[in-house]
Structure formats: C-alpha cells, structure tokens
Design a protein around this motif. Structure first.
Motif, PDB file in Angstrom:
ATOM      1  N   GLU A 136     -46.421  15.694  16.108  1.00 15.88           N
ATOM      2  CA  GLU A 136     -45.851  14.454  15.592  1.00 15.88           C
ATOM      3  C   GLU A 136     -46.954  13.546  15.070  1.00 15.88           C
ATOM      4  OE1 GLU A 136     -43.432  12.472  18.442  1.00 15.88           O
ATOM      5  OE2 GLU A 136     -41.951  14.084  18.580  1.00 15.88           O
ATOM      6  N   HIS A 191     -42.761  12.675   7.591  1.00 14.02           N
ATOM      7  CA  HIS A 191     -42.866  12.484   9.045  1.00 14.02           C
ATOM      8  C   HIS A 191     -42.126  11.210   9.446  1.00 14.02           C
ATOM      9  CE1 HIS A 191     -45.775  15.720   9.697  1.00 14.02           C
ATOM     10  NE2 HIS A 191     -46.286  15.363   8.537  1.00 14.02           N
ATOM     11  N   PRO A 192     -40.798  11.242   9.460  1.00 15.97           N
ATOM     12  CA  PRO A 192     -40.019  10.036   9.774  1.00 15.97           C
ATOM     13  C   PRO A 192     -40.203   9.544  11.204  1.00 15.97           C
ATOM     14  CG  PRO A 192     -38.592  11.973   9.638  1.00 15.97           C
ATOM     15  CD  PRO A 192     -39.934  12.391   9.133  1.00 15.97           C
ATOM     16  N   GLU A 193     -40.843  10.351  12.050  1.00 13.64           N
ATOM     17  CA  GLU A 193     -41.058   9.932  13.440  1.00 13.64           C
ATOM     18  C   GLU A 193     -42.206   8.942  13.590  1.00 13.64           C
ATOM     19  OE1 GLU A 193     -44.050  13.222  12.829  1.00 13.64           O
ATOM     20  OE2 GLU A 193     -41.995  12.816  12.189  1.00 13.64           O
ATOM     21  N   ILE A 227     -44.055   8.997   4.990  1.00 10.58           N
ATOM     22  CA  ILE A 227     -42.992   8.706   5.959  1.00 10.58           C
ATOM     23  C   ILE A 227     -41.842   9.697   5.810  1.00 10.58           C
ATOM     24  CG2 ILE A 227     -41.249   7.010   6.651  1.00 10.58           C
ATOM     25  CD1 ILE A 227     -43.239   4.818   5.842  1.00 10.58           C
ATOM     26  N   ALA A 228     -41.500  10.030   4.568  1.00  9.30           N
ATOM     27  CA  ALA A 228     -40.423  10.999   4.345  1.00  9.30           C
ATOM     28  C   ALA A 228     -40.769  12.349   4.969  1.00  9.30           C
ATOM     29  CB  ALA A 228     -40.161  11.154   2.848  1.00  9.30           C
ATOM     30  N   LYS A 257     -44.554   6.042   1.284  1.00  5.21           N
ATOM     31  CA  LYS A 257     -43.153   6.482   1.351  1.00  5.21           C
ATOM     32  C   LYS A 257     -43.065   8.000   1.443  1.00  5.21           C
ATOM     33  CE  LYS A 257     -41.371   2.565  -1.334  1.00  5.21           C
ATOM     34  NZ  LYS A 257     -40.752   2.151  -2.621  1.00  5.21           N
ATOM     35  N   ARG A 307     -41.815   1.173  13.782  1.00  2.00           N
ATOM     36  CA  ARG A 307     -40.521   1.848  13.698  1.00  2.00           C
ATOM     37  C   ARG A 307     -39.476   1.137  14.552  1.00  2.00           C
ATOM     38  NH1 ARG A 307     -37.064   6.079  14.956  1.00  2.00           N
ATOM     39  NH2 ARG A 307     -36.921   7.741  13.382  1.00  2.00           N
ATOM     40  N   GLU A 364     -34.455   3.446  13.165  1.00  2.00           N
ATOM     41  CA  GLU A 364     -34.537   4.380  12.046  1.00  2.00           C
ATOM     42  C   GLU A 364     -35.985   4.489  11.577  1.00  2.00           C
ATOM     43  OE1 GLU A 364     -31.914   6.042  11.108  1.00  2.00           O
ATOM     44  OE2 GLU A 364     -30.491   4.938  12.369  1.00  2.00           O
ATOM     45  N   ALA A 365     -36.215   5.421  10.660  1.00  2.00           N
ATOM     46  CA  ALA A 365     -37.559   5.592  10.106  1.00  2.00           C
ATOM     47  C   ALA A 365     -38.019   4.303   9.423  1.00  2.00           C
ATOM     48  CB  ALA A 365     -37.568   6.750   9.108  1.00  2.00           C
ATOM     49  N   ILE A 366     -39.319   4.085   9.390  1.00  2.00           N
ATOM     50  CA  ILE A 366     -39.888   2.890   8.757  1.00  2.00           C
ATOM     51  C   ILE A 366     -39.496   2.847   7.284  1.00  2.00           C
ATOM     52  CG2 ILE A 366     -42.052   1.821   8.014  1.00  2.00           C
ATOM     53  CD1 ILE A 366     -43.296   2.822  10.637  1.00  2.00           C
ATOM     54  N   ASN A 367     -39.069   1.669   6.848  1.00  2.00           N
ATOM     55  CA  ASN A 367     -38.711   1.447   5.447  1.00  2.00           C
ATOM     56  C   ASN A 367     -39.606   0.339   4.908  1.00  2.00           C
ATOM     57  OD1 ASN A 367     -37.589   0.887   2.954  1.00  2.00           O
ATOM     58  ND2 ASN A 367     -35.468   0.873   3.667  1.00  2.00           N
TER      59      ASN A 367
END
Length: 337
Positions: free
Chosen positions: A135, A162-164, A159-160, A156, A240, A243-246
């Motif tokens: 991770e 590794h959304p964790e 993050i896509a 972006k 975070r 949900e995943a960081i935006n």
C-alpha cells in the motif's frame, strides 16, 4: 497497432535530447502521442546510463499517451529531503520497528507504479499467510519551473493508481518570472561571462555577486543578469476521508500554507500531524490483522507530533537557489553561443 522501429527511435531521441542538451530555460517538457515503449526504453536508459544528468522524473499517462519529463534539480530536492528525515524518524521509531509491517521512505528511486516517479513516496509492505500486501501511504510532489496543473494531473494519476493513499503533499515553488530566460546575446552578462576561457567554478561565479546580503528575498544577480529569484513557497496537504483523496475539492481535508515569503504554516502543520496519526492507526490495524495475538497497545497509544524545522528548510532552500543559479549559468555556458 503496429509501431515502427523508426517511430520509437525518433521519439526516444527527442526525449533523450531534451535530457542531455544543456538548456537552462527548459527544465520541464511534455511529449504528446508517445508510445508506452518509448517511456519504457527511456526509463531503462536513465537507470543504466550515468551520462544522463541527475535523476529525471518521468510520468506516463497511458490513456492519453503523454509523457511528462522533469529534469533533476536542487529546488525539487530540498523540501522533501527535510520531510523525508522527519517521516523516517517517525516510521523507524521503536514502536513501528517492532511491528511486523515493513515501511519504506524514498524520494526518487522507488517507482510507485509502472508509469510514475514521485518526489516522495511512503509505502507499506506486509506478507500474510495468503497474500502480499503493498500500500502507498503518502505521496509528495514538488512543482518548480513547471505548470502546477501538470503536477496536479500527475497526482490525480497516482491517486487513481493507489486510492488507499492517506496523505498527499504538494509543494509549489514559484519564481518572480514565470519563465526563466538566459542572458541575451551581447547583453552585459553575455559580454562579461563569454569572455571567460572556461566555465567559472561555483565559488568564482557566486563571488561576482558582490556584497549583496544573502537572503531568499534577494535575487541572485551576476554580471547584471538575474539567474534565480524566488517569489514564494506554498504547501498544499490533503488527507483521506471515507473516500479516496480528491484534489479538486476544497474542504476540511485540505490545508494550505505559505513558507515563503511569509511563514504561515499552522494549518499545514496540523494537517500533516493528522496524516501521521492516520498512518500510525492504519499500521496498528494492519499489524493486528497480520498477527491477531500481538500486543499493539504501545504502537496504538504512541504519541505522534509533527515537528518541522521550517527555518532550517529555508536555509536549505537558500542553498538550492544558489545551486539553481549556478546550474543555469553552467548550462548556458555549455550551450552554443
């Protein structure tokens, strides 16, 4: 789709020429319509060839076939060298060292995915009876001599993949002039410095600055030319939520701060502290999952406090500005007159 060998050669040649040719005005480039094979070949050449200066950062957007290339520079390194030392001390502390989870901190050598090299990367690896868990906990990126939007696009993408990820840190370093320009032909600097029979040493170059006070607020001017003049250093920190960081959303999970010219870092300090607590709690939960009978109370209850030395980082940035100015001078000297 068939890809001709000469297409690969041409595209590889363009990227490698950008990296090898001295041009202080171009420290970042975006290449369009690039095949994945080009990215793979260039990455391999960089890994194997000491002739490529520094350690460039490559990012490849496979869907868009866009390759971003960032040249190595001291300005990129200074902020994350400082943060790396803090995170390393935290992660390799006694409580985490006793945990069965392996964590690592790197800046430029660890590939986060097949197509990106972040400026800072904190990962967690653990072997279970049934699986190997990998991770990404923290990603750090620095924008210098490039458009901030390109860095956000890279973040972006990361993050896509590794959304964790628990925390993202972006540092934006701006100069007074958005685009650096070398001395013009027959300018004062051109006439003075081109007379030299060889490139000045670093100390000789900086000795020409005269008695100007050494300060980040002062430009580095040699022979009438401004080689580097820092305008601002700004931090953006996301953590975070559910949900995943935006990074497109401005809410309580984002903190902004300014390190220079005015130091206003309270919100950033608090958010990084929060991110470190999240790392501790996540690692404790993973340790408990991997070894259900283990005692994680010391780890779970351990104190977490983010203690940066921002004044020390400002001194490091002053050295990075000196290095950047000299590197630009040297590249200019090595380029055709």
């Amino acid at each position: 789709m068939l890809i001709c060998d000469f297409d690969l050669q041409d595209q590889c040649g363009d990227v490698l020429m950008f990296l090898a040719e001295p041009n202080p005005e171009e420290e970042f480039a975006e290449f369009s319509d690039v095949y994945y094979g080009v990215y793979s070949i260039v990455e391999h050449i960089i890994e194997e060839n000491d002739a490529v200066p520094g350690r460039p950062r490559l990012t490849y957007f496979e869907d868009e076939r866009i390759l971003l290339v960032e040249k190595f520079g001291s300005m990129h390194e200074a902020p994350f060298c400082h943060l790396q030392s803090i995170f390393s001390s935290f992660l390799y502390g006694s409580h985490l060292r006793d945990c069965s989870v392996d964590t690592s901190v790197s800046r430029v050598l660890g590939l986060m995915s097949a197509s990106a090299i972040p400026d800072l990367l904190i990962t967690m690896n653990v072997m279970t009876e049934d699986d190997w868990i990998h991770e990404v906990l923290v990603i750090g990126e620095c924008a210098f001599a490039q458009d901030t939007n390109s860095v956000l696009r890279k973040i972006k993408y990361e993050i896509a993949s590794h959304p964790e990820v628990l925390m993202v840190i972006m540092i934006v370093i701006d100069e007074h002039h958005a685009q650096y320009r070398s001395p013009g032909r027959m300018s004062e600097a051109w006439q003075i410095l081109r007379r030299e029979t060889s490139t000045l040493s670093r100390s000789s170059f900086h000795s020409l600055r005269g008695a100007t006070a050494r300060s980040l607020k002062e430009p580095i001017v040699v022979a009438g030319h401004t080689w580097c003049h820092l305008e601002s250093v700004r931090f953006h920190v996301w953590v975070r939520g559910d949900e995943a960081i935006n990074v497109d959303v401005d809410n309580e999970l984002l903190a902004r701060g300014t390190l220079f010219p005015n130091q206003e870092m309270g919100a950033v300090d608090a958010m990084i502290d929060k991110g470190m607590v999240m790392m501790r709690d996540h690692l404790a939960a993973v340790c408990q999952k991997v070894a259900p009978g283990s005692d994680i109370s010391a780890l779970r209850d351990s104190s977490v406090t983010f203690r940066p030395e921002w004044n020390r980082l400002l001194r490091d940035l002053m050295r990075a500005v000196d290095d950047t100015a000299y590197d630009r001078y040297r590249s200019w000297c090595d380029s055709p007159p």
